[in-house]
Design an enzyme around this catalytic site. Structure first.
Site, PDB file in Angstrom:
ATOM      1  CG  ASN A  67     -27.283  10.290 -40.263  1.00 36.97           C
ATOM      2  OD1 ASN A  67     -26.297  11.012 -40.421  1.00 36.97           O
ATOM      3  ND2 ASN A  67     -28.169  10.106 -41.239  1.00 36.97           N
ATOM      4  CG  ASP A  75     -25.231  12.015 -48.879  1.00 34.51           C
ATOM      5  OD1 ASP A  75     -25.327  10.912 -48.309  1.00 34.51           O
ATOM      6  OD2 ASP A  75     -26.198  12.597 -49.393  1.00 34.51           O
TER       7      ASP A  75
HETATM    8  C1  IPE Z   1     -26.856  13.991 -44.207  1.00 33.93           C
HETATM    9  O1  IPE Z   1     -26.911  12.903 -45.081  1.00 33.93           O
HETATM   10  C2  IPE Z   1     -26.087  13.634 -42.986  1.00 33.93           C
HETATM   11  C3  IPE Z   1     -24.701  13.245 -43.187  1.00 33.93           C
HETATM   12  C4  IPE Z   1     -24.096  13.123 -44.326  1.00 33.93           C
HETATM   13  C5  IPE Z   1     -23.959  13.005 -42.005  1.00 33.93           C
HETATM   14  P1  IPE Z   1     -28.154  11.913 -45.133  1.00 33.93           P
HETATM   15  O2  IPE Z   1     -27.840  10.900 -46.161  1.00 33.93           O
HETATM   16  O3  IPE Z   1     -28.457  11.424 -43.779  1.00 33.93           O
HETATM   17  O4  IPE Z   1     -29.315  12.910 -45.595  1.00 33.93           O
HETATM   18  P2  IPE Z   1     -30.686  12.630 -46.330  1.00 33.93           P
HETATM   19  O5  IPE Z   1     -31.445  11.659 -45.467  1.00 33.93           O
HETATM   20  O6  IPE Z   1     -30.373  12.054 -47.666  1.00 33.93           O
HETATM   21  O7  IPE Z   1     -31.340  13.977 -46.428  1.00 33.93           O
HETATM   22  C1  IPE Z   2     -23.242   9.473 -45.637  1.00 38.56           C
HETATM   23  O1  IPE Z   2     -23.425   8.452 -46.553  1.00 38.56           O
HETATM   24  C2  IPE Z   2     -22.527   8.996 -44.420  1.00 38.56           C
HETATM   25  C3  IPE Z   2     -23.230   9.193 -43.168  1.00 38.56           C
HETATM   26  C4  IPE Z   2     -24.495   9.456 -42.998  1.00 38.56           C
HETATM   27  C5  IPE Z   2     -22.403   9.039 -42.030  1.00 38.56           C
HETATM   28  P1  IPE Z   2     -24.820   7.741 -46.596  1.00 38.56           P
HETATM   29  O2  IPE Z   2     -24.791   6.603 -45.632  1.00 38.56           O
HETATM   30  O3  IPE Z   2     -25.911   8.714 -46.363  1.00 38.56           O
HETATM   31  O4  IPE Z   2     -24.845   7.184 -48.058  1.00 38.56           O
HETATM   32  P2  IPE Z   2     -26.101   7.122 -49.020  1.00 38.56           P
HETATM   33  O5  IPE Z   2     -26.685   8.499 -49.093  1.00 38.56           O
HETATM   34  O6  IPE Z   2     -27.055   6.130 -48.423  1.00 38.56           O
HETATM   35  O7  IPE Z   2     -25.530   6.660 -50.325  1.00 38.56           O
HETATM   36 MG    MG Z   3     -27.011   9.875 -47.638  1.00 38.70          MG
END
Ligand code: IPE
Ligand code: IPE
Ligand code: MG
Length: 239
Positions: free
Chosen positions: A69, A21
């Site tokens: 996602n 994340d």
């Molecule tokens: C969880 O992260 C899913 C992955 C890292 C693949 P998200 O960034 O999607 O989660 P939320 O929305 O902050 O809970």
């Molecule tokens: C996690 O990073 C990667 C995936 C969900 C694949 P994010 O895309 O959620 O990054 P933030 O949370 O927006 O910084």
């Molecule tokens: Mg995220």
């Protein structure tokens, strides 16, 4: 990046799960698009996976795409899908040279066929490797996994009245041991539907570092933290 690290001083968890994340925020801080953040994150993932297995971790689960996602913009979803195809297709040699067996957890629908094909080929081509398991949680949701397990049990005609927790576990996407240590980068402190069943007694660790910057030395620091934890599993120790 290596640190002075005395491996005899640390407890090595068997199964480590990582919520990848902070890619988006990492990019934003640098004035880059979210896509560049994902590029950097997934480049880092390979090095980290290799390091984790080198430290003696037997199973490394990575949450790389949740069922939720798919609600992101079409541009971002499609870029991530392209990254997965590249990661799985172009790195067969990397996984084989490091003797890594790759497995996946998650639903097929609505993954693009090119991702499923790359995924299935990587699984088949690394099935004989014995140096540790990388479990990609792709199009994964913890509740979806439990619902899918219940459907499999119903279809199998199993003796539900006498079903044990151990037997239930065999109907999950992968029959892996419980998670010992769960790391979520970027400072967020929630599970976001990740390995709900398997994280039941995991130790949680929430470093502020965003995933593209979470390197080998950061993982070693995490292991030191894990070593300090007292896992009790409901028992009273040293009574
Ligand atoms: C969880 O992260 C899913 C992955 C890292 C693949 P998200 O960034 O999607 O989660 P939320 O929305 O902050 O809970
Ligand atoms: C996690 O990073 C990667 C995936 C969900 C694949 P994010 O895309 O959620 O990054 P933030 O949370 O927006 O910084
Ligand atoms: Mg995220």
């Amino acid at each position: 990046m290596e640190t002075d690290f005395d491996i005899s001083q640390v407890k090595i968890p068997q199964h480590v799960a990582v919520i990848v994340d902070g890619n988006g925020r990492w990019a934003k801080e640098r004035g880059l698009t979210r896509m560049r953040g994902h590029d950097a994150g997934f480049e880092n993932l390979k090095a980290l996976a290799k390091h984790m297995l080198k430290r003696g971790i037997k199973i490394a689960s990575f949450y790389v795409f949740s069922t939720e996602n798919f609600k992101r913009s079409a541009e971002e979803v499609s870029h991530l899908m392209d990254i997965f195809v590249t990661l799985y297709k172009k790195n067969l040699r990397f996984f084989n040279e490091n003797n890594i067996k790759v497995v996946f957890s998650g639903r097929d629908e609505p993954l693009p066929p090119k991702v499923m094909q790359a995924r299935d080929e990587l699984v088949a081509e690394t099935a004989q490797n014995t140096g540790g398991i990388v479990n990609f949680c792709l199009n994964y949701g913890g509740r979806a996994e439990i619902v899918d397990a219940v459907k499999k049990i119903a279809a199998s005609g199993a003796d539900v009245a006498n079903l044990t927790e151990e037997q239930f576990g065999k109907y999950l996407y992968q029959d892996l041991p419980d998670v010992d240590f769960m790391i979520r980068t970027s400072g967020e402190q929630r599970l976001s539907n990740f390995l709900l069943w398997q994280n039941s007694y995991a130790e949680f660790y929430f470093p502020e570092t965003k995933f593209p910057d979470f390197h080998e030395a950061d993982f070693d620091r995490a292991l030191l933290e894990y070593t300090r934890r007292d896992r009790r599993f409901g028992m009273i120790k040293n009574a």
